[in-house]
Design a protein around this motif. Structure first.
Motif, mmCIF file in Angstrom:
data_model
loop_
_atom_site.group_PDB
_atom_site.id
_atom_site.type_symbol
_atom_site.label_atom_id
_atom_site.label_comp_id
_atom_site.label_asym_id
_atom_site.label_seq_id
_atom_site.Cartn_x
_atom_site.Cartn_y
_atom_site.Cartn_z
ATOM 1 N N VAL A 94 42.014 41.595 42.129
ATOM 2 C CA VAL A 94 42.389 40.591 42.892
ATOM 3 C C VAL A 94 42.615 39.282 42.030
ATOM 4 O O VAL A 94 43.464 38.669 41.970
ATOM 5 C CB VAL A 94 42.005 40.522 44.293
ATOM 6 N N SER A 148 44.820 38.938 39.495
ATOM 7 C CA SER A 148 46.363 38.776 39.772
ATOM 8 C C SER A 148 46.418 37.297 40.394
ATOM 9 O O SER A 148 47.466 36.716 40.133
ATOM 10 C CB SER A 148 46.758 39.642 40.925
ATOM 11 N N PHE A 179 47.689 37.237 49.524
ATOM 12 C CA PHE A 179 46.626 38.443 49.395
ATOM 13 C C PHE A 179 45.851 38.659 50.714
ATOM 14 O O PHE A 179 44.848 39.243 50.634
ATOM 15 C CB PHE A 179 45.671 37.864 48.339
ATOM 16 N N TRP A 201 38.395 37.017 46.182
ATOM 17 C CA TRP A 201 38.481 37.250 44.784
ATOM 18 C C TRP A 201 37.109 38.072 44.371
ATOM 19 O O TRP A 201 37.031 38.617 43.500
ATOM 20 C CB TRP A 201 39.191 36.171 43.896
#
Length: 278
Positions: free
Chosen positions: A94, A97, A83, A88
């Motif tokens: 995000v 995921s 990432f 996050w």
């Protein structure tokens, strides 16, 4: 990647992780956790700087499970590589995921740790090639885009790696000349195995919950997946044990006389006593 320092790749580095183990995992009230936490929700003990506010007293406060957890380096990999350093907390999409990706990468990293150990033993060229190929496949998959990692089924690779490790284990134990006793998946919960000669024994996926292995010789013993929770390892010799991991060791009880493989760090909560002459 196979030749890089194992510490930097496969040990959790909280400095470069967004506390994924405190968010992207779930736990329930038990002897290991003082309270429940759903998947994707930050642990209430997580501070604004992605650090545990009670890290120094986790076990005393009922969070023993946190002291036995190991991400095998998946945390920093997902945070900084998958990432690209995106927090996050600043990107809810995000976070969603990451919940799916983190356990996949952790599973791949764990397989790589075990494969790397196997490659440290003298094996025939064909098996070494298969082990290296499996390692590289796992490594390549950890670099897949997040959307691909979310859909990746790691079970087929886990089974393949398991079979390769079984072959490696048999070859190593045979070459050592030990009697190849097989107790795979047997139940030795609470068993008195003090001083036992377990060299070369297959204890894969064996239940050793609360067993007393004090002063036992576990040289060339296959401990892949063995349940060591609460096992007494006082004075036991695990220096040459096969496929034992830090999370397994952390669930057991040991002391300053317990002999561990070089790659395994002694759990901080173990009693430290002066080593006695053996």
């Amino acid at each position: 990647m196979l030749d890089e320092d194992v510490d930097s790749n496969f040990r959790g580095d909280c400095r470069h992780c967004f506390a994924l183990c405190c968010v992207m995992t779930t736990f329930a009230v038990s002897t290991d956790f003082a309270q429940s936490k759903p998947l994707g929700q930050p642990c209430p003990n997580l501070d604004p700087h992605f650090r545990c506010s009670i890290h120094a007293s986790l076990r005393e406060r009922g969070y023993r499970g946190c002291t036995t957890y190991d991400c095998f380096g998946a945390g920093q990999h997902v945070s900084q590589i998958t990432f690209d350093g995106i927090d996050w907390r600043d990107a809810p999409d995000v976070a969603t995921s990451m919940v799916r990706v983190f356990p996949v990468v952790r599973a791949l990293h764990e397989q790589m740790v075990l494969l790397r150990e196997a490659l440290g033993h003298p094996l025939d060229l064909r098996l070494r090639r298969e082990l290296r190929d499996a390692f590289q496949r796992c490594a390549d998959r950890t670099h897949l885009p997040a959307r691909d990692l979310e859909l990746l089924d790691v079970e087929p690779e886990r089974r393949l790696v398991g079979n390769l490790l079984r072959r490696a284990s048999l070859a190593v134990r045979t070459s050592a000349g030990h009697e190849l006793r097989d107790y795979e998946r047997k139940d030795f919960a609470g068993a008195d195995l003090r001083g036992a000669d377990l060299r070369g024994v297959n204890l894969r996926a064996t239940t050793l919950l609360g067993a007393d292995l004090s002063r036992a010789d576990l040289g060339m013993t296959d401990l892949l997946g063995a349940d060591l929770r609460g096992a007494r390892l006082f004075g036991a010799d695990l220096r040459r044990s096969l496929f034992v991991t830090e999370p397994q060791i952390a669930t057991a009880d040991g002391d300053g006389d317990t002999l561990l493989p070089d790659q395994i760090r002694r759990p901080a909560h173990w009693l430290v006593r002066l080593r006695r002459p053996r």
